[in-house]
Design an enzyme around this catalytic site. Structure first.
Site: not given
Length: 491
Positions: A259-261
């Site tokens: 994910s982007k995180r």
């Protein structure tokens, strides 16, 4: 076989830093277009004003250029289907939405959020699909008037056909979706703003996109888009339905989708660490595709020549940072030496350099660069590898000092210094022989004998070839550092 009629698009939203999964999608689209001699369209999906930003937009353009992607149509390039930013195409979407309503392909839905949730809960309780139940599909004029009298606002929904939708995915083969699993969906918000479900197919139709290659997470929206394409064809907006290929998930730690995180997801991380575009793209291409069974290292040109979307594997691909680094290191080894020396320059200046600018020695850098090229994994490694050349004193690293200065280091360094004093400093092999001989006098092999010398001169226990480093640093500075180490040991 090449097909110049191939038209693909890469259409990110300008939100935050580019994600490596997004770049993998761009790469596969770009390689597919270049392989077929087709057209690569770059389109910006910026209809969400709350999330989109100009900073992210310019970052996207900069990132694609850094990676070496060129686009045939799109922002700052133009093309026959301009504009290529969706925020500048709102009139087009409003016109198509009205034509869909007028043609009976779409309708106004007055259901409130609470009503929708109540009916979804009831459907779940009954073990039925919980998508939209078509409540407003066939409202009478009286029902519409009553809703409007209540002050209700309406969204616009597309009317899905009551029949299965089957298509052949270029990656996954034939897929079928039944009507109960693909309910009517919104295409306009209550304020008239168009949704992704409308603008994406409309733009693909108007821009004559032939192949839609995108992430697996968008697979569930494909039957809706196919139904919308058919309606657009009947309205004369579209001339055909593109072929679809859904790329496998990129997985991170714990078998979870990257994910982007996740820190390793950010493209900026790799750029800041000094990955080569060629090395990073080589690795990303292996996330779902392979060049051959026995070759992982190849150029982008070689990839383009061989790439076919039907060779992409449908199984999730695991992101492996260590393998990405190893592949990047191979690409660094392949560089022209001068190109490598030039590519390292940003890491030889502030804020990366831990020496004064006036202490940088161009001649020393050019001499050490070929040795550094065989040792670094990413370009940012260069700073710590060569700082001993440009600092007045080596880096103080107590852990390295404690590790190397064992036994009787002062006696050893005294003997080493004596041998180096009379050695031929024009020949690294002569310096090696001097340290070897000194070590033998203390019953030590070369590895043990050179460890205190390396820490005394460079400050670190590992680094570039020691004897070449000594030669480039020079006799005077090298012996002065050994003297400083001896003073510290005997204080």
């Amino acid at each position: 076989m090449a097909n110049a009629n191939v038209r693909v698009r890469f259409c990110p939203s300008p939100t935050g830093n580019p994600h490596v999964g997004l770049i993998r999608t761009a790469l596969f689209n770009w390689a597919f277009a270049r392989h077929h001699g087709g057209t690569f369209v770059f389109r910006i999906e910026d209809t969400d004003a709350a999330r989109d930003s100009e900073e992210s937009y310019h970052q996207l353009l900069d990132s694609l250029r850094w990676l070496g992607f060129t686009w045939d149509e799109g922002p700052e390039v133009g093309g026959p289907h301009a504009p290529y930013r969706q925020s500048q195409r709102m009139d087009i979407y409003a016109d198509v939405a009205q034509r869909l309503r007028d043609g009976g392909y779409a309708y106004d839905c007055y259901c409130t959020t609470e009503e929708l949730e109540e009916r979804r809960n009831a459907a779940r309780a009954a073990g039925k699909p919980s998508g939209y139940d078509g409540h407003c599909r066939d409202l009478s004029a009286e029902q519409v008037a009553a809703y409007q009298a209540e002050g209700r606002l309406s969204i616009v929904r597309f009317r899905m056909p009551d029949e299965p939708i089957t298509f052949t995915d270029l990656v996954r083969g034939e897929l079928t979706f039944t009507p109960e699993n693909v309910p009517d969906f919104g295409i306009l918000r209550a304020n008239g703003a168009p949704l992704y479900t409308l603008v994406n197919p409309v733009d693909d139709a108007l821009m004559q996109i032939t192949h839609v290659l995108r992430g697996e997470d968008l697979l569930s929206s494909t039957p809706r888009q196919i139904a919308l394409y058919k309606a657009l064809m009947e309205l004369g907006v579209a001339t055909g339905i593109p072929e679809f290929g859904h790329l496998p998930y990129v997985m991170g730690e714990g078998n979870k989708k990257l994910s982007k995180r996740d820190p390793e997801a950010s493209l900026n991380l790799y750029r800041e660490r000094g990955f080569l575009p060629e090395g990073l793209l080589n690795y990303l291409s292996l996330l779902g595709w392979s060049f051959s069974k026995d070759q992982d290292i190849f150029t982008i040109e070689e990839m383009v020549a061989k790439f076919d979307i039907t060779d992409v594997n449908a199984n999730p691909a695991r992101f492996d940072l260590k393998k990405a680094e190893a592949i990047n290191a191979d690409h660094i080894r392949r560089m022209d030496p001068k190109a490598f020396a030039d590519a390292c320059r940003p890491w030889l200046r502030a804020p990366h350099a831990n020496w004064e600018p006036e202490d940088f020695d161009e001649q020393a850098w050019e001499a050490i660069a070929p040795y550094a090229q065989t040792r670094v994994t990413v370009l940012s490694d260069i700073t710590a590898n060569v700082d001993f050349l440009f600092r007045k004193e080596p880096v103080e690293d107590q852990a390295s000092w404690d590790k190397a200065m064992k036994g009787e280091p002062a006696a050893l360094l005294t003997t080493v210094r004596s041998h180096l004093e009379t050695a031929d400093w024009s020949d690294p092999e002569a310096l090696k022989q001097a340290v070897l001989t000194a070590g033998e006098a203390h019953g030590l092999k070369l590895g043990k004998a050179q460890a205190p010398v390396r820490v005394a001169v460079t400050g670190r226990t590992v680094g570039l070839p020691l004897f070449e480093s000594l030669q480039i640093l020079g006799k005077e500075r090298s012996l002065a550092r050994i003297d400083a180490a001896l003073a510290k040991l005997t204080a």
